[in-house]
Design a protein around this motif. Structure first.
Motif, PDB file in Angstrom:
ATOM      1  N   ALA A   1       0.828  -1.203   0.000  1.00  0.00           N
ATOM      2  CA  ALA A   1       0.000   0.000   0.000  1.00  0.00           C
ATOM      3  C   ALA A   1       0.862   1.252   0.000  1.00  0.00           C
ATOM      4  O   ALA A   1       0.576   2.227  -0.704  1.00  0.00           O
ATOM      5  N   ALA A   2       1.937   1.234   0.782  1.00  0.00           N
ATOM      6  CA  ALA A   2       2.849   2.380   0.812  1.00  0.00           C
ATOM      7  C   ALA A   2       3.448   2.626  -0.568  1.00  0.00           C
ATOM      8  O   ALA A   2       3.548   3.777  -1.036  1.00  0.00           O
ATOM      9  N   GLN A   3       3.819   1.554  -1.239  1.00  0.00           N
ATOM     10  CA  GLN A   3       4.412   1.693  -2.568  1.00  0.00           C
ATOM     11  C   GLN A   3       3.406   2.238  -3.568  1.00  0.00           C
ATOM     12  O   GLN A   3       3.726   3.102  -4.402  1.00  0.00           O
ATOM     13  N   HIS A   4       2.162   1.764  -3.497  1.00  0.00           N
ATOM     14  CA  HIS A   4       1.124   2.266  -4.402  1.00  0.00           C
ATOM     15  C   HIS A   4       0.930   3.773  -4.229  1.00  0.00           C
ATOM     16  O   HIS A   4       0.782   4.509  -5.203  1.00  0.00           O
ATOM     17  N   LEU A   5       0.934   4.236  -2.975  1.00  0.00           N
ATOM     18  CA  LEU A   5       0.713   5.658  -2.712  1.00  0.00           C
ATOM     19  C   LEU A   5       1.785   6.505  -3.386  1.00  0.00           C
ATOM     20  O   LEU A   5       1.485   7.497  -4.065  1.00  0.00           O
ATOM     21  N   PHE A   6       3.040   6.104  -3.250  1.00  0.00           N
ATOM     22  CA  PHE A   6       4.122   6.928  -3.789  1.00  0.00           C
ATOM     23  C   PHE A   6       4.382   6.665  -5.262  1.00  0.00           C
ATOM     24  O   PHE A   6       4.942   7.519  -5.957  1.00  0.00           O
ATOM     25  N   ASN A   7       3.971   5.514  -5.762  1.00  0.00           N
ATOM     26  CA  ASN A   7       4.019   5.310  -7.221  1.00  0.00           C
ATOM     27  C   ASN A   7       3.069   6.264  -7.920  1.00  0.00           C
ATOM     28  O   ASN A   7       3.299   6.707  -9.043  1.00  0.00           O
ATOM     29  N   TRP A   8       1.968   6.563  -7.250  1.00  0.00           N
ATOM     30  CA  TRP A   8       0.944   7.424  -7.831  1.00  0.00           C
ATOM     31  C   TRP A   8       1.264   8.902  -7.665  1.00  0.00           C
ATOM     32  O   TRP A   8       1.081   9.705  -8.571  1.00  0.00           O
ATOM     33  N   ALA A   9       1.768   9.263  -6.489  1.00  0.00           N
ATOM     34  CA  ALA A   9       1.908  10.685  -6.151  1.00  0.00           C
ATOM     35  C   ALA A   9       3.146  11.299  -6.790  1.00  0.00           C
ATOM     36  O   ALA A   9       4.225  10.721  -6.774  1.00  0.00           O
ATOM     37  N   GLY A  10       2.979  12.480  -7.345  1.00  0.00           N
ATOM     38  CA  GLY A  10       4.093  13.208  -7.931  1.00  0.00           C
ATOM     39  C   GLY A  10       4.028  14.685  -7.568  1.00  0.00           C
ATOM     40  O   GLY A  10       3.046  15.159  -6.994  1.00  0.00           O
ATOM     41  N   GLY A  11       5.071  15.419  -7.902  1.00  0.00           N
ATOM     42  CA  GLY A  11       5.081  16.864  -7.716  1.00  0.00           C
ATOM     43  C   GLY A  11       4.844  17.295  -6.288  1.00  0.00           C
ATOM     44  O   GLY A  11       5.362  16.717  -5.333  1.00  0.00           O
ATOM     45  N   GLU A  12       4.031  18.359  -6.119  1.00  0.00           N
ATOM     46  CA  GLU A  12       3.753  18.918  -4.798  1.00  0.00           C
ATOM     47  C   GLU A  12       3.025  17.912  -3.907  1.00  0.00           C
ATOM     48  O   GLU A  12       3.250  17.886  -2.692  1.00  0.00           O
ATOM     49  N   THR A  13       2.171  17.090  -4.506  1.00  0.00           N
ATOM     50  CA  THR A  13       1.448  16.103  -3.713  1.00  0.00           C
ATOM     51  C   THR A  13       2.419  15.115  -3.066  1.00  0.00           C
ATOM     52  O   THR A  13       2.290  14.771  -1.884  1.00  0.00           O
ATOM     53  N   ARG A  14       3.411  14.675  -3.830  1.00  0.00           N
ATOM     54  CA  ARG A  14       4.406  13.753  -3.289  1.00  0.00           C
ATOM     55  C   ARG A  14       5.181  14.394  -2.142  1.00  0.00           C
ATOM     56  O   ARG A  14       5.424  13.757  -1.105  1.00  0.00           O
ATOM     57  N   LEU A  15       5.557  15.648  -2.303  1.00  0.00           N
ATOM     58  CA  LEU A  15       6.288  16.339  -1.243  1.00  0.00           C
ATOM     59  C   LEU A  15       5.452  16.433   0.027  1.00  0.00           C
ATOM     60  O   LEU A  15       5.963  16.232   1.141  1.00  0.00           O
ATOM     61  N   LYS A  16       4.179  16.719  -0.125  1.00  0.00           N
ATOM     62  CA  LYS A  16       3.302  16.810   1.043  1.00  0.00           C
ATOM     63  C   LYS A  16       3.174  15.451   1.732  1.00  0.00           C
ATOM     64  O   LYS A  16       3.187  15.359   2.957  1.00  0.00           O
ATOM     65  N   LEU A  17       3.059  14.395   0.938  1.00  0.00           N
ATOM     66  CA  LEU A  17       2.932  13.064   1.513  1.00  0.00           C
ATOM     67  C   LEU A  17       4.239  12.611   2.170  1.00  0.00           C
ATOM     68  O   LEU A  17       4.219  11.881   3.158  1.00  0.00           O
ATOM     69  N   GLN A  18       5.362  13.047   1.625  1.00  0.00           N
ATOM     70  CA  GLN A  18       6.649  12.721   2.259  1.00  0.00           C
ATOM     71  C   GLN A  18       6.770  13.382   3.629  1.00  0.00           C
ATOM     72  O   GLN A  18       7.461  12.858   4.512  1.00  0.00           O
ATOM     73  N   CYS A  19       6.097  14.513   3.815  1.00  0.00           N
ATOM     74  CA  CYS A  19       6.163  15.240   5.081  1.00  0.00           C
ATOM     75  C   CYS A  19       5.096  14.786   6.086  1.00  0.00           C
ATOM     76  O   CYS A  19       5.091  15.260   7.225  1.00  0.00           O
ATOM     77  N   ALA A  20       4.207  13.906   5.668  1.00  0.00           N
ATOM     78  CA  ALA A  20       3.112  13.470   6.539  1.00  0.00           C
ATOM     79  C   ALA A  20       3.620  12.549   7.648  1.00  0.00           C
ATOM     80  O   ALA A  20       4.726  11.995   7.584  1.00  0.00           O
ATOM     81  N   LEU A  21       2.794  12.398   8.673  1.00  0.00           N
ATOM     82  CA  LEU A  21       3.067  11.475   9.777  1.00  0.00           C
ATOM     83  C   LEU A  21       2.389  10.143   9.473  1.00  0.00           C
ATOM     84  O   LEU A  21       1.199  10.116   9.131  1.00  0.00           O
ATOM     85  N   TYR A  22       3.134   9.055   9.604  1.00  0.00           N
ATOM     86  CA  TYR A  22       2.601   7.725   9.303  1.00  0.00           C
ATOM     87  C   TYR A  22       2.610   6.846  10.546  1.00  0.00           C
ATOM     88  O   TYR A  22       3.571   6.864  11.333  1.00  0.00           O
ATOM     89  N   PHE A  23       1.539   6.065  10.695  1.00  0.00           N
ATOM     90  CA  PHE A  23       1.450   5.051  11.744  1.00  0.00           C
ATOM     91  C   PHE A  23       1.453   3.682  11.072  1.00  0.00           C
ATOM     92  O   PHE A  23       0.595   3.411  10.219  1.00  0.00           O
ATOM     93  N   VAL A  24       2.411   2.841  11.426  1.00  0.00           N
ATOM     94  CA  VAL A  24       2.565   1.546  10.760  1.00  0.00           C
ATOM     95  C   VAL A  24       2.761   0.455  11.806  1.00  0.00           C
ATOM     96  O   VAL A  24       3.432   0.672  12.815  1.00  0.00           O
ATOM     97  N   PRO A  25       2.210  -0.762  11.593  1.00  0.00           N
ATOM     98  CA  PRO A  25       2.342  -1.828  12.582  1.00  0.00           C
ATOM     99  C   PRO A  25       3.545  -2.746  12.381  1.00  0.00           C
ATOM    100  O   PRO A  25       3.710  -3.697  13.145  1.00  0.00           O
ATOM    101  N   HIS A  26       4.384  -2.479  11.354  1.00  0.00           N
ATOM    102  CA  HIS A  26       5.514  -3.380  11.117  1.00  0.00           C
ATOM    103  C   HIS A  26       6.679  -2.599  10.518  1.00  0.00           C
ATOM    104  O   HIS A  26       6.481  -1.658   9.738  1.00  0.00           O
ATOM    105  N   HIS A  27       7.900  -3.026  10.887  1.00  0.00           N
ATOM    106  CA  HIS A  27       9.082  -2.291  10.445  1.00  0.00           C
ATOM    107  C   HIS A  27       9.265  -2.334   8.921  1.00  0.00           C
ATOM    108  O   HIS A  27       9.845  -1.413   8.334  1.00  0.00           O
ATOM    109  N   ARG A  28       8.766  -3.386   8.251  1.00  0.00           N
ATOM    110  CA  ARG A  28       8.916  -3.437   6.785  1.00  0.00           C
ATOM    111  C   ARG A  28       8.124  -2.329   6.111  1.00  0.00           C
ATOM    112  O   ARG A  28       8.531  -1.814   5.060  1.00  0.00           O
ATOM    113  N   ILE A  29       6.984  -1.974   6.680  1.00  0.00           N
ATOM    114  CA  ILE A  29       6.192  -0.874   6.124  1.00  0.00           C
ATOM    115  C   ILE A  29       6.941   0.445   6.311  1.00  0.00           C
ATOM    116  O   ILE A  29       6.987   1.286   5.397  1.00  0.00           O
ATOM    117  N   ALA A  30       7.544   0.616   7.480  1.00  0.00           N
ATOM    118  CA  ALA A  30       8.353   1.822   7.723  1.00  0.00           C
ATOM    119  C   ALA A  30       9.492   1.913   6.718  1.00  0.00           C
ATOM    120  O   ALA A  30       9.784   2.996   6.181  1.00  0.00           O
TER     121      ALA A  30
END
Length: 256
Positions: A190-219
């Protein structure tokens, strides 16, 4: 007394059929929830593998389910009750909860390490056992390989299809403007799908977001895409909710 997540807006990115309980739990703590499924779940393209495995369930000694989606796909196709002598093994509390909801009585789940490695450790030697493993398309090979190494004969069945969703850039931008205090990501894919899709300013905003994940591989998947504000939570929906509440809990000033 205000609820611990009052005034916060949390995004849930689970597949639509799996987002309900977690969303309700977070809403009960006072947050506003926006659901953004980052995985689409559909029936397996070829049903022959699944139909064959279901026709001979009684021949297996153990059934392993990779996810709640695998459980849903298999139990939706059953024409008779689950064999009472066939235990079910799962990798985490979310799948264990779903298996219990579906009526399973014998459920094996790792006590602490909720992943394929943890389940392999919990199962131990499987010499001479016949095991059927239900998963989505293109799943990790750690469990099939590990079970085979433990002495089992493993039948791997693609029970459902995972695919990337179609995302609307204008909708995501609108939701970012409305507010995003944290995004729950439940799988590396799911993380990969989000960033495969997002580009430009949207990608930068998502890179700055706070993420909650239940496993270190997702992090690790998020970090590989430039996101670094990541909190690893406890496993399971209740654990994720509690972890988010603890993160946002106000710091009490010491008494004078």
């Amino acid at each position: 007394m205000s609820l611990p997540l009052s005034s916060y807006r949390i995004w849930i990115t689970r597949p639509a059929a799996q987002a309900g309980y977690l969303s309700e739990s977070i809403v009960k703590k006072g947050a506003e929830v926006y659901t953004l499924p980052l995985l689409s779940i559909s029936p397996a393209t070829d049903q022959s593998e699944l139909n064959d495995a279901l026709s001979r369930l009684v021949q297996f000694d153990l059934a392993v389910f990779i996810s709640p989606s695998a459980l849903n796909a298999v139990f939706a196709k059953l024409n008779s009750p689950w064999p009472k002598d066939l235990p079910i093994a799962v990798v985490g509390p979310g799948s264990a909860k779903r298996a219990a909801e579906l009526g399973a009585k014998r459920i094996i789940c790792p006590p602490t390490q909720f992943d394929g490695e943890g389940l392999l450790q919990e199962l131990g030697a499987q010499t001479g056992k016949k095991i059927v493993l239900f998963r989505g398309n293109g799943g990790r090979d750690i469990l099939p390989a590990g079970l085979s190494a433990a002495g089992a004969s493993v039948t791997v069945v693609t029970a459902y299809q995972r695919s990337a969703p179609t995302l609307d850039v204008s909708e995501i931008e609108y939701q970012l403007q409305r507010g995003c205090d944290g995004i729950v990501i439940s799988s590396s894919e799911a993380a990969q799908h989000l960033f495969n899709w997002a580009g430009g300013e949207t990608r930068l905003k998502l890179q700055c977001a706070l993420y909650f994940v239940p496993h270190h591989r997702i992090a690790e998947a998020l970090q590989a895409n430039g996101a670094n504000h990541i909190v690893q939570t406890e496993a399971g929906d209740d654990g994720i909710t509690q972890s988010i509440c603890r993160y946002f809990a106000p710091v009490l000033s010491p008494k004078e």
